[in-house]
Design an enzyme around this catalytic site. Structure first.
Site, mmCIF file in Angstrom:
data_model
loop_
_atom_site.group_PDB
_atom_site.id
_atom_site.type_symbol
_atom_site.label_atom_id
_atom_site.label_comp_id
_atom_site.label_asym_id
_atom_site.label_seq_id
_atom_site.Cartn_x
_atom_site.Cartn_y
_atom_site.Cartn_z
ATOM 1 N N HIS A 1 1.966 3.876 9.463
ATOM 2 C CA HIS A 1 2.235 2.939 10.469
ATOM 3 C C HIS A 1 2.946 3.226 11.744
ATOM 4 C CE1 HIS A 1 3.379 0.245 6.796
ATOM 5 N NE2 HIS A 1 1.954 0.297 6.747
ATOM 6 N N ILE B 1 4.291 1.761 16.986
ATOM 7 C CA ILE B 1 4.494 1.508 15.791
ATOM 8 C C ILE B 1 4.139 0.093 15.476
ATOM 9 C CG2 ILE B 1 6.561 1.240 14.299
ATOM 10 C CD1 ILE B 1 8.176 2.566 16.704
ATOM 11 N N CYS B 2 3.509 0.211 14.136
ATOM 12 C CA CYS B 2 2.932 -1.270 13.552
ATOM 13 C C CYS B 2 4.327 -1.827 12.565
ATOM 14 C CB CYS B 2 1.974 -0.824 12.613
ATOM 15 S SG CYS B 2 0.961 -2.282 12.127
ATOM 16 N N LEU B 3 5.075 -2.654 13.387
ATOM 17 C CA LEU B 3 6.214 -2.968 12.597
ATOM 18 C C LEU B 3 6.510 -4.713 13.212
ATOM 19 C CD1 LEU B 3 8.570 -2.364 10.906
ATOM 20 C CD2 LEU B 3 9.873 -1.888 12.684
ATOM 21 N N HIS C 1 -0.215 -3.727 8.605
ATOM 22 C CA HIS C 1 -1.034 -2.982 7.588
ATOM 23 C C HIS C 1 -0.473 -3.428 6.206
ATOM 24 C CE1 HIS C 1 -1.434 0.220 10.785
ATOM 25 N NE2 HIS C 1 -2.601 -0.319 10.540
#
Ligand SMILES: [Zn+2]
Ligand SMILES: [Zn+2]
Ligand SMILES: [Zn+2]
Ligand SMILES: [Zn+2]
Ligand SMILES: [Zn+2]
Ligand SMILES: [Zn+2]
Ligand SMILES: [Zn+2]
Ligand SMILES: [Zn+2]
Lengths: 482, 151
Positions: free
Chosen positions: B83, B90-92, B147
């Site tokens: 991620h 950052i994919c959060l 994701h």
């Protein structure tokens, strides 16, 4: 016999008191009006140290009755003889109401009352009591809070209003009048206990003595209802027609709750209508509104209007009373109103004028593609492509800048001088903004991606800058960038 | 009087300095110079694939904080994680869509640290190449397709 002697004594006392004004000066006197139900209005200067029995003695002669027979009514309650003027939350120019008691027995209960104030639990309805303002202190509190706050606030009610006169958040005062004649000489049968009692019509009955003949309603018992309203407590009373909108979410921070955003403990605070009661200081509330406003994240709620929910995204937390947004500085409030109006237009199937610096909301005829910005910049445009109005099919985007002369402008001589600039910015705006394919709100392209997301609340449509249709995996593959 | 964002940040800083969280260190000197830019060092937790490694997060706050989320990215050595893109983004979801003012720097650091701890394989996101070539410099401008739902 004793009645007549009392009466004469009262008149003498009253005269003495009137003379004493001269000696004491007028420094701390409170000018007020007393209205009688016979249509008289008497102006008086009251000493805050006096009590209601002094007032009765002053007024009785004008009514032609004895002070014992006088009832003084203020803010929905009959005031007791021993209540001090300073306890009554009277502002200058306030209006008290004086009426003659209807029966002998009423007078007797009343004179006993003052001695027995501690035991006045039975018979609450008609018994004179404290001014309404002080019985309302805990209207904004519930159960437990009420108990622990009793000791630390002897203070007055703390309602807040947005005052149109002071143009700011002010302490407010609750007032009551008859729902039939709108007269203020009205006694409530029970105290309001929550906001609903005050804001929802026809919750509490009472009786009205504003007119010589008591007002009657169509209800079973014939009694009229109390109609509550709020006034600003921070400027001199502008008489009975001086209203202010109550801000029901603004509360005294008795529990010292820190602001959810900045963490400071301040007073007063805004408590969002969510179950958790998320609390914000007023500075942070404004900041919240401004940041959501700039992103057009306010919601057009069918019932409440253009509004916001709790910033923590709690369920059912919309601000119902949109007067709270009046806390914003004027520029922002104007923008709030403008965006609210535009949103209304879009939701009713209208369009926004595409001219830079105009953006006027226009309601359109379903069957006609020609839109005239009548109340704005006078631009005439096509409802579908938002370019200057044309006959026939819309031109593809790229052909438009070369073919501007084809478009039919309604020529307004005063605007011709500015036309070149308009033309220039029109081209500029084509480079940087495109309408959302779903809701047609102009969206700026930021960064290198072709992947756009409409920022308008309730739309959030994800689309492709190139195709001007929904963003797909194919778009990623073919032209994610460049 | 300072603006609400600044007051809030000072409170968060004080809280993190008086009650430090394990594996999370604030660069006090940097923050003292500019309250709107924080550098936070994160230690890979014991018994995870990042044990023994340290990473640096950069937080930037605007004047609408905490109503606007902070911009958070890894700088320097970027952890290899499914991620986390190689440019530090950052994919959060709590950094964009799911941000609320009830969250804080501490809460963000904790989530990122536990995101690292839960990984079993060191790998970049599948779209790392194309994303890092095309995205905006500001990760907040990215409309993320998260994701999976566990982050
Ligand atoms: Zn006012
Ligand atoms: Zn009436
Ligand atoms: Zn605050
Ligand atoms: Zn809430
Ligand atoms: Zn226009
Ligand atoms: Zn067209
Ligand atoms: Zn849209
Ligand atoms: Zn496409």
């Amino acid at each position: 016999m004793s009645f007549i002697i009392n009466f004469i004594r009262a008149v003498l006392d009253a005269m003495l008191e009137l003379f004493s004004f001269g000696r004491k000066g007028i420094s701390n006197k409170l000018p007020i009006f007393v209205k009688t139900n016979t249509g008289k209005q008497i102006s008086l200067n009251l000493d805050p140290e006096w009590n209601i029995s002094n007032v009765k003695r002053l007024v009785a002669p004008s009514l032609g009755i004895s002070p014992d027979e006088v009832k003084i009514i203020f803010a929905g309650k009959e005031l007791e003889d021993c209540t001090r003027i300073s306890e009554c939350d009277l502002g200058t120019q306030s209006v008290l109401h004086a009426v003659k008691s209807r029966s002998r027995s009423e007078i007797e209960t009343k004179s006993k009352k003052c001695l027995e104030t501690l035991f006045d639990d039975e018979n609450v309805g008609d018994v004179p009591s404290k001014p309404l303002s002080s019985t309302l202190v805990d209207l904004q509190l519930k159960g437990e809070e009420r108990r622990d706050s009793e000791s630390n606030i002897k203070a007055k009610a703390h309602f807040f209003v947005h005052c149109p006169e002071c143009k700011k958040l002010c302490r407010g005062k609750l007032r009551v009048r008859c729902n039939i004649c709108k007269g203020g000489c009205f006694t409530v049968h029970r105290d309001p206990e929550c906001w609903d009692d005050v804001l929802v019509p026809k919750k509490i009955q009472g009786h009205c003595e504003s007119k010589e003949i008591a007002c009657m309603s169509d209800e079973e018992n014939g009694l009229p209802f109390a109609e509550f309203y709020f006034k600003c407590a921070e400027h001199g009373s502008g008489g009975e027609k001086d209203y202010a909108a109550p801000l029901t979410l603004i509360k005294m921070n008795l529990k010292k709750v820190p602001c959810l955003a900045c963490g400071d403990i301040s007073d007063p605070v805004l408590v969002f209508p969510c179950v958790a009661g998320h609390t914000s200081c007023l500075d942070c509330f404004k900041l919240y509104c401004i940041s959501r406003l700039q992103e057009r994240q306010f919601i057009s709620h069918r019932e409440f209007g253009y509004t916001l929910a709790c910033p923590v995204n709690c369920e059912n937390s919309f601000i119902q009373e949109i007067h709270h947004f009046k806390l914003l500085e004027k520029d922002y409030y104007d923008r709030y109103q403008q965006f609210g109006a535009e949103e209304f237009v879009l939701q009713s199937g209208g369009v926004l004028c595409p001219q830079p610096n105009c953006g006027m909301g226009i309601l359109v005829d379903e069957n006609c593609n020609r839109v005239h910005c009548q109340n704005g910049c006078n631009f005439v445009f096509c409802k579908i492509c938002k370019q200057g109005y044309h006959i026939g099919d819309c031109l593809p985007e790229s052909a438009i800048s070369n073919n501007m002369s084809v478009s039919e402008f309604s020529v307004n001589p005063s605007r011709v001088a500015g036309a070149r600039w308009d033309e220039a910015s029109k081209i500029a705006i084509q480079v940087t903004t495109k309408p959302c394919p779903k809701c047609r709100t102009a969206t700026e392209r930021a960064g290198g991606c072709m992947h756009m997301a409409c920022t308008r609340a309730g739309c959030n449509f994800e689309w492709c800058w190139i195709c001007q249709t929904e963003w797909t995996r194919d778009c990623m593959a073919a032209h994610w960038f460049g | 009087m300072s603006c609400p964002a600044e007051r809030r940040l000072r409170k968060e800083l004080l809280e993190l300095l008086t009650n430090p969280m394990p594996g999370i260190y604030i660069d006090e000197e940097k923050v003292a110079k500019n309250i709107n830019e924080w550098i936070v060092t994160i230690e890979g937790a014991e018994k995870t694939i990042y044990e023994g490694e340290t990473f640096q997060l950069q937080f930037s706050f605007n004047e609408k904080y905490p109503f606007d989320s902070p911009t958070v990215l890894f700088i320097g050595k970027i952890p290899v994680h499914s991620h986390i893109y190689s440019n530090g983004h950052i994919c959060l979801s709590i950094l964009t869509d799911d941000w609320t003012p009830a969250l804080s720097v501490g809460a963000v650091c904790l989530s990122i640290r536990s995101m690292l701890s839960s990984a079993t394989k060191k790998e970049r996101p599948p779209d790392d190449m194309i994303y890092t070539r095309t995205c905006s410099k500001n990760p907040k401008k990215t409309k993320w397709f998260f994701h999976d739902d566990t982050v």
